[in-house]
Scaffold this active site. Structure first.
Site, short mmCIF file in Angstrom:
data_model
loop_
_atom_site.label_atom_id
_atom_site.label_comp_id
_atom_site.label_asym_id
_atom_site.label_seq_id
_atom_site.Cartn_x
_atom_site.Cartn_y
_atom_site.Cartn_z
N ASN A 283 13.97 -2.47 25.80
CA ASN A 283 13.83 -3.13 27.11
C ASN A 283 13.37 -4.56 26.83
O ASN A 283 12.20 -4.79 26.52
CB ASN A 283 12.80 -2.36 27.94
CG ASN A 283 12.51 -3.03 29.27
OD1 ASN A 283 13.21 -3.96 29.67
ND2 ASN A 283 11.47 -2.58 29.94
N LYS B 25 13.13 -6.97 28.89
CA LYS B 25 12.42 -7.54 30.04
C LYS B 25 12.93 -8.96 30.33
O LYS B 25 14.13 -9.22 30.18
CB LYS B 25 10.91 -7.49 29.80
CG LYS B 25 10.45 -6.08 29.40
CD LYS B 25 8.97 -5.87 29.38
CE LYS B 25 8.66 -4.44 28.95
NZ LYS B 25 7.26 -4.12 29.00
N HIS C 89 10.73 1.17 36.40
CA HIS C 89 9.84 0.71 35.34
C HIS C 89 8.48 0.36 35.94
O HIS C 89 8.40 -0.14 37.06
CB HIS C 89 10.45 -0.51 34.62
CG HIS C 89 9.65 -0.87 33.40
ND1 HIS C 89 8.52 -1.64 33.48
CD2 HIS C 89 9.79 -0.50 32.11
CE1 HIS C 89 8.01 -1.73 32.26
NE2 HIS C 89 8.75 -1.05 31.42
N GLU D 288 6.59 -2.03 35.58
CA GLU D 288 6.44 -3.41 36.08
C GLU D 288 7.11 -3.57 37.43
O GLU D 288 6.68 -4.39 38.25
CB GLU D 288 6.99 -4.39 35.03
CG GLU D 288 6.01 -4.52 33.87
CD GLU D 288 6.64 -4.64 32.50
OE1 GLU D 288 7.82 -5.03 32.40
OE2 GLU D 288 5.94 -4.33 31.51
N GLU E 137 6.00 6.67 30.39
CA GLU E 137 5.27 5.50 29.93
C GLU E 137 3.95 5.39 30.70
O GLU E 137 3.95 4.94 31.85
CB GLU E 137 6.08 4.23 30.18
CG GLU E 137 7.44 4.23 29.54
CD GLU E 137 8.02 2.82 29.47
OE1 GLU E 137 8.19 2.33 28.36
OE2 GLU E 137 8.28 2.23 30.53
N GLY F 10 2.51 -2.62 26.90
CA GLY F 10 2.19 -4.01 26.57
C GLY F 10 0.73 -4.26 26.28
O GLY F 10 0.28 -5.40 26.24
N SER G 89 3.77 0.41 24.02
CA SER G 89 3.25 -0.16 22.78
C SER G 89 3.74 0.56 21.52
O SER G 89 3.01 0.65 20.53
CB SER G 89 1.71 -0.19 22.80
OG SER G 89 1.26 -1.00 23.86
#
Ligand code: PGA
Length: 250
Positions: free
Chosen positions: A12, A14, A98, A100, A170, A176, A210
Site C-alpha cells: 500500500n 498510500k 483502510h 486512514e 490491521e 505506521g 508496521s
C-alpha cells in the site's frame, strides 16, 4: 502460513509516490517477482499512477489495484472512482476501509460495507481492511469490533461472491507506528476472523501494521496468516522483495 492458499503480499503505497517514482518501483518489483514461485505480489499506487503502473506490470504476475473504490456505478460523487473506471485503467482489485480512510477521512463502517459489497457483487476482488483502535483493545472490544466490520459484508455476499474477498487485519495502533501486535494478539484476531468466514478456504486474512523484513517471519509463519498488507516497507523494492522471499520459505 496457511498451506492451501499461496501467500499474498500487498504493498500500500498510500499518498507517497509520484508518477516517475511509482513506475520505477513497480519495475523493480516486476524484476524481483520473477524469482518467486508461490507468493503473489499486489501493489496499490496513488490514483494518478494506476494506469502507468498497470502498464509496467502488464506482462508480469504482479497485480495493480486502487486504495479505495466507490459503490455506485456513476453519478454525483465528487472525488470518487467507480469499479468500471478502475478496471479500465488495468486495476484488478481495490482496498476498502483502510484505517486512514476510516479514522482520518471519517468514512463510516456503513460506507465501507457498501464499498466492499459493491465490489463483491461486481466480482471485483476487494481487500476489506479492519482493525480496532487502542482504546477498543484496552476496553477488550477487539473481537466485537471485528465482527461489526466484517459480518455485514459476509451476510450480504453470495457464496460465489465471497471468493473475491480478502480481509486485512490491521490494528489501528500498529499502523505506521513501528508498534507490531504481539504474536498471540495476531493469532487470536486472525483465528476469530477465519471463524466469522466459516473457515472459507478461499478467503485470505492478511496481517498489516508496521510489518518489516525484520519482524515478519514469526507473523507470516502463523497458520492463521495468509500474507501481509505492507505500508512503509513496501516503498522499498528491496524490503518488499525481502518480505516476499521470506514468505516463499514458509
Ligand atoms: P505500515 O502501514 O506498514 O506503514 O504500518 C500498513 C498499512 O497501512 O496498510
Amino acid at each position: 502460513m496457511h498451506q492451501s492458499l499461496p501467500p499474498l503480499l500487498v504493498g500500500n503505497w498510500k499518498m507517497n509516490l509520484g508518477l516517475g517514482e511509482s513506475k520505477k518501483l513497480a519495475q523493480e518489483i516486476v524484476e524481483g517477482a520473477k524469482e518467486l514461485k508461490r507468493t503473489s505480489l499486489w501493489i496499490s499506487p496513488s490514483p494518478t499512477a494506476l494506469e502507468s503502473v498497470a502498464k509496467v506490470v502488464a506482462t508480469s504476475a504482479v497485480q495493480v489495484g486502487a486504495q479505495n473504490v466507490h459503490f455506485a456505478e456513476k453519478g454525483a460523487f465528487t472525488g470518487e472512482v467507480s469499479i468500471a473506471m478502475l478496471t479500465e485503467l488495468g486495476c484488478s482489485f481495490s482496498l476498502v476501509g483502510h484505517s486512514e480512510r476510516r479514522h482520518q477521512m471519517g468514512e463510516s463502517n456503513e460506507l465501507v460495507i457498501q464499498r466492499a459489497l459493491a465490489a463483491l457483487h461486481a466480482k471485483f476482488p476487494v481487500i476489506l481492511c479492519v482493525g480496532e483502535t487502542l482504546e477498543e483493545r484496552e476496553e477488550e472490544e477487539t473481537l466485537k469490533v471485528l465482527e461489526h466490520q466484517i459480518e455485514p459484508v459476509l451476510r450480504s455476499a453470495s457464496e460465489a461472491e465471497r471468493a473475491y474477498l480478502t480481509i486485512a487485519y490491521e490494528p489501528v495502533w500498529a499502523i505506521g507506528t513501528g508498534r507490531v501486535a504481539q504474536i498471540g494478539q495476531v493469532d487470536e484476531a486472525h483465528t476469530y476472523i477465519m471463524s466469522l468466514c466459516e473457515n472459507d478456504s478461499r478467503i485470505r486474512v492478511l496481517y498489516g501494521g508496521s510489518v518489516t523484513p525484520e519482524n515478519a517471519a514469526e507473523i507470516l509463519a502463523l497458520d492463521s496468516v495468509h500474507g501481509s498488507l505492507v505500508g512503509g516497507a513496501s516503498l522499498s523494492a528491496e524490503k518488499f522483495l525481502k518480505l516476499a522471499s521470506l514468505s516463499e520459505g514458509l
